[in-house]
Design a protein around this motif. Structure first.
Motif, mmCIF file in Angstrom:
data_model
loop_
_atom_site.group_PDB
_atom_site.id
_atom_site.type_symbol
_atom_site.label_atom_id
_atom_site.label_comp_id
_atom_site.label_asym_id
_atom_site.label_seq_id
_atom_site.Cartn_x
_atom_site.Cartn_y
_atom_site.Cartn_z
ATOM 1 N N ALA A 15 -4.383 6.373 5.341
ATOM 2 C CA ALA A 15 -4.224 4.939 5.076
ATOM 3 C C ALA A 15 -4.975 4.567 3.796
ATOM 4 N N LYS A 27 -4.596 -1.470 -2.718
ATOM 5 C CA LYS A 27 -3.174 -1.734 -2.873
ATOM 6 C C LYS A 27 -2.638 -1.015 -4.114
ATOM 7 N N TYR A 87 0.850 -1.191 0.000
ATOM 8 C CA TYR A 87 0.000 0.000 0.000
ATOM 9 C C TYR A 87 0.890 1.247 0.000
ATOM 10 N N SER A 139 4.251 0.245 2.170
ATOM 11 C CA SER A 139 4.282 -0.689 3.286
ATOM 12 C C SER A 139 3.188 -1.732 3.087
ATOM 13 N N ARG A 140 3.397 -2.909 3.707
ATOM 14 C CA ARG A 140 2.350 -3.927 3.673
ATOM 15 C C ARG A 140 1.188 -3.522 4.561
ATOM 16 N N ASN A 141 1.463 -2.655 5.518
ATOM 17 C CA ASN A 141 0.433 -2.166 6.431
ATOM 18 C C ASN A 141 0.014 -0.768 5.986
ATOM 19 N N PRO A 142 -1.234 -0.573 5.589
ATOM 20 C CA PRO A 142 -1.655 0.753 5.103
ATOM 21 C C PRO A 142 -1.530 1.841 6.163
ATOM 22 N N GLN A 143 -1.781 1.496 7.434
ATOM 23 C CA GLN A 143 -1.639 2.492 8.500
ATOM 24 C C GLN A 143 -0.178 2.905 8.676
ATOM 25 N N LEU A 144 0.722 1.930 8.587
ATOM 26 C CA LEU A 144 2.144 2.241 8.716
ATOM 27 C C LEU A 144 2.615 3.097 7.548
ATOM 28 N N ARG A 201 1.573 6.608 8.383
ATOM 29 C CA ARG A 201 2.400 7.162 9.455
ATOM 30 C C ARG A 201 3.807 7.476 8.956
ATOM 31 N N GLU A 241 10.628 -3.083 13.017
ATOM 32 C CA GLU A 241 9.634 -3.351 11.978
ATOM 33 C C GLU A 241 10.283 -3.909 10.720
#
Length: 396
Positions: free
Chosen positions: A336, A340, A50, A148-153, A156, A115
């Motif tokens: 976020a 993808k 993402y 990142s694989r994590n949309p929130q990360l 951020r 991470e």
């Protein structure tokens, strides 16, 4: 007739090529199918990535209004004040974003070493560099895109880069503005002490000689000379600042030198001697008490004028420090993402299948040529294979 025969041969050759493809169609179809299945399986194993994007607008250069106008009204430190702050183009801020200090701050704030599963700061910075793309557009807007694989990360990460850019630019700007303020504070401390000393001397003289008084003309002359001397001090401060980063041939330096010479000339005419350090009014017959009073009055008025001038400049410097002229404007905060950005699985499958199709055609023609190879060419080919086998055997 010859041209017709050539055209006919060409048409026959094209038909022969088509016949080869038809005869070998199974090979081509199988290769395309296998490539499609393998690319589908491979693309499904790839994790979703993402991308969150933040956009910022660097501070624009001051066009001469606002704080610049106040500095001009103050009459000095025009070069020293540096009201534009960092001011430069977008490339300057892109450089700050890509700096090691900003990367380390982001890694520490988000605990990215854990991470990213890296073992050192260098590895973390390299991994972070591959995740974040920073670029400036032709319109001057800076884009920070974080993967990142994590949309929130991802969000951020992009926003943290923007936050650290703001902190670093403010820090750099305040360092410069703070230096100017500290410089003026030191000068003001000296002037305050001189003013206090002059006032005490004048008060002591007046207490000792209560009946003494100087006429209004002499007082006006003293005040005029004091103002001129204050302006001279201001210009000297400005000139010293300019010479710290400009050569004597700079037009701005020459302009300040010319203005300073003019002020000194005016002070010389007013005092009748040309030496500002020994202000003597052109009243040669003035009694000794009068001359003493004039000197004391002159010192007080001069220190008052200098104090007033430097105080104005000091307030401008404090305003410049508090204004934070280098703060960036966040046009779009990163959020976020819901969809993808990578991998593009359909594109992977299509490209793999197309590549397998052309590879299958190439192999089909190679097989067709090998099948129709003449005995002489086959003998040569076998000799080449034997030579290659012997060479491998010798190396082994």
């Amino acid at each position: 007739m010859r041209n017709e025969q050539i055209v006919e041969d060409d048409e026959i050759n094209l038909l022969e090529l088509l016949q080869v493809l038809v005869r070998r169609k199974r090979l081509i179809v199988v290769m395309c199918a296998v490539a499609a299945l393998l690319s589908v399986a491979y693309s499904l194993t790839l994790p979703n990535i993402y991308t969150a994007t933040a956009r910022v607008l660097p501070p624009q250069k001051d066009g001469g209004g606002g704080l610049s106008a106040l500095v001009g009204q103050a009459g000095a430190l025009a070069g020293l004040a540096g009201v534009g702050g960092l001011g430069g183009g977008a490339d300057l801020y892109v450089g700050i974003l890509k700096s090691r200090s900003v990367a380390d701050a982001v890694i520490k704030k988000l605990d990215l070493q854990k991470e990213l599963k890296t073992n050192s700061s260098d590895e973390s910075r390299m991994a972070l560099q591959s995740l974040v793309k920073i670029q400036a557009g032709k319109d001057g807007i800076i884009t920070v895109a974080a993967d990142s694989r994590n949309p929130q990360l991802a969000a951020r990460l992009a926003n943290t880069f923007v936050d650290e850019l703001g902190k670093k630019s403010v820090e750099l700007n305040l360092t410069k503005a703070g230096t100017e303020r500290i410089f003026l504070e030191k000068r003001l401390d000296v002037v305050k002490a001189d003013l206090k000393k002059a006032e005490e001397s004048l008060r002591g003289f007046q207490e000792k000689n209560r009946a003494f008084k100087v006429d209004d003309q002499a007082t006006a002359t003293i005040e005029g000379a004091a103002k001129l001397k204050a302006e001279i001090v201001s210009k000297e401060v400005q000139l010293a600042s300019l010479r710290s980063y400009q050569t004597n041939e700079n037009p701005e330096v020459k302009a300040v030198e010319a203005a300073l010479a003019k002020l000194r000339g005016q002070l010389g005419v007013l005092t009748g001697g040309g030496r500002s350090s020994d202000l003597m009014l052109s009243a040669g017959t003035m009694p000794s008490l009068g001359l003493e009073y004039v000197r004391l009055m002159r010192e007080v008025k001069t220190q008052e004028a200098i104090f007033e001038q430097l105080t104005k400049q000091y307030e401008v410097a404090k305003l410049g420090e508090a204004k934070d002229s280098s703060s960036i404007q966040v046009l779009d905060e990163a959020v976020a993402p819901q969809n993808k950005s990578k991998p593009k699985r359909s594109l992977i499958v299509i490209l793999s299948t197309v590549t397998a199709f052309f590879l299958g055609i190439f192999i089909a023609f190679i097989q067709e040529y090998a099948q129709k190879m003449s005995d002489e060419d086959r003998t040569r080919w076998n000799e080449i294979r034997e030579s290659l086998s012997l060479s491998r055997a010798r190396r082994g």
